[in-house]
Scaffold this motif. Sequence first.
Motif, PDB file in Angstrom:
ATOM      1  N   TRP A 107     139.727  85.396 -19.434  1.00  0.00           N
ATOM      2  CA  TRP A 107     141.060  84.833 -19.554  1.00  0.00           C
ATOM      3  C   TRP A 107     142.069  85.736 -18.848  1.00  0.00           C
ATOM      4  N   ALA A 126     141.479  79.918 -20.904  1.00  0.00           N
ATOM      5  CA  ALA A 126     141.657  79.511 -19.515  1.00  0.00           C
ATOM      6  C   ALA A 126     140.414  78.834 -18.979  1.00  0.00           C
ATOM      7  N   ILE A 149     151.919  79.232 -15.660  1.00  0.00           N
ATOM      8  CA  ILE A 149     150.874  80.024 -16.319  1.00  0.00           C
ATOM      9  C   ILE A 149     151.495  81.066 -17.233  1.00  0.00           C
ATOM     10  N   ASP A 188     145.215  77.602 -19.671  1.00  0.00           N
ATOM     11  CA  ASP A 188     145.762  77.840 -18.342  1.00  0.00           C
ATOM     12  C   ASP A 188     144.685  77.545 -17.314  1.00  0.00           C
TER      13      ASP A 188
END
Length: 496
Positions: free
Chosen positions: A218, A224, A299, A429
């Motif tokens: 991540w 993510a 992000i 993300d």
Amino acid sequence: MLQIKQYKFKLSFKFSFLMQLFKFISNEVCVCPCVCVCFQALRDWVAIESDSSNMLKRPDLHRMMEMVAQKLRPMGGNVELVDIGEQELPNGQTIALPKVVTAQFGNDPNKHTVCVYGHVDVQPAKLEDGWATDPYNLTDIKGNLYGRGASDNKAPVLAWIHAVEAYQALNMELPVNVKFVIEGMEETGSNGLDAMILAQRDTFFSDVDYIIISDCGWLSRRPALTYGTRGNCYFYAEVEGPKQDLHSGVYGGTVIEPMTDLIGILDTLISPSGKILIPGIREAVAPLSDEEWKMYQDIQFDLDNYKNKIGVNQLMYSNKVDLLAHMWRYPTVSIHGIEGAFSDPGTKTVIPAKVIAKFSIRQVPNMDPALVKKQVTDYLHLVFAKRKSPNKLKVTMVIGAKPWLADTQHPLYEAGKAAVKRVFDVDPDLIREGGTIPIARTFQDVTRKSIIMMPIGGFDDGLHSQNEKIMLSLVAAGTRFLQALKTFKGPNCKTS
């Protein structure tokens, strides 16, 4: 009109099928025993110094691959150790490459097939480098498991294996066919694996529908999904002078020293502001699009936390978008070390006869490693010639890994986002990775299959650094996440 309706049906089915792949049913499969088993297996695996960059550790690497096969064989699948040949060293000698472990569980033609890729080689690690614990003795400190390779990539590989093992322990039929490709040379460029994939494109990989990689982490505390990685061109620049090391008091001032030449040419690679000075490198980079800028802007990323984590008070760039862009989608030059230079504690008044600089250039889309090799080699020889030195320069590229980039609009990523939302109760993300997973591009080019990278490692795991770790809770979450295979069922017949 009929063709459009049929296309929409296929796309709708494919999205539904992928959603089922990643759907999480937390109450149907208990993973607690699996995580305990995974912890013990991880301890055993971390204990093996499977450093692929150290030729003296090659027996350990061979033993590591045997251990992987031994882990898989009792599960009853078709397990093979594939010989991928030899590696040629810079001095012209050859050494056997570690075999690649392949495994298959299930061969039902009416089920989809998922291929999981991982690696079990590691970066070098020594206690004296600054580790708080023995890097090859997995140590649990407040729920963090410390050890070289814990996060990159031994725990994620084991999480996948134990996800399959959990079904077997509960006498539950695997809803998909599962294949594994586990290698031992990823950290040095996946030597030999490209050829193996090409050779088995129409056999082992012929029925694979999707490829999943969990060799990444991540960016922050937010989960993510990774859709891109940089490649890597790794170089040796060797300068050789006298026939042996010399005493600086006796010979200093009379010879042109190789170390002085080497430092001089290294200083021409990159400017203090980070600008790559090698002609042609920056010109090949794909420009940053407005869409990319927007993605980076959304992000979750805190520059101050990032600075604190790595222990610096200033970064190369002062805003989030610029920093992320230069971390992920622009090339960079990094100088890693000089072999032959005196580096032990104390003093030594020596003039090294031969020194070898080790540096790398991270590749991004539109860059070709073969062209970069020529650009770097020609440039360094040109710079060296201007020094009019009697010493000899030799430039060698030992790794030439291409970058990889996926389509985030593909249904595979839509399904992945839905899965993360279900497991962690937060939207992920979509990130790129500054590092290199060499084989991702090969999988994409050779097999033509869709690839998704699903990180299990945390943002602060310290990959390649001192005190590498992985959170036990994240291993558990990753193992539970992989139970998504439970609902990977479509109609009786597969569709394209």
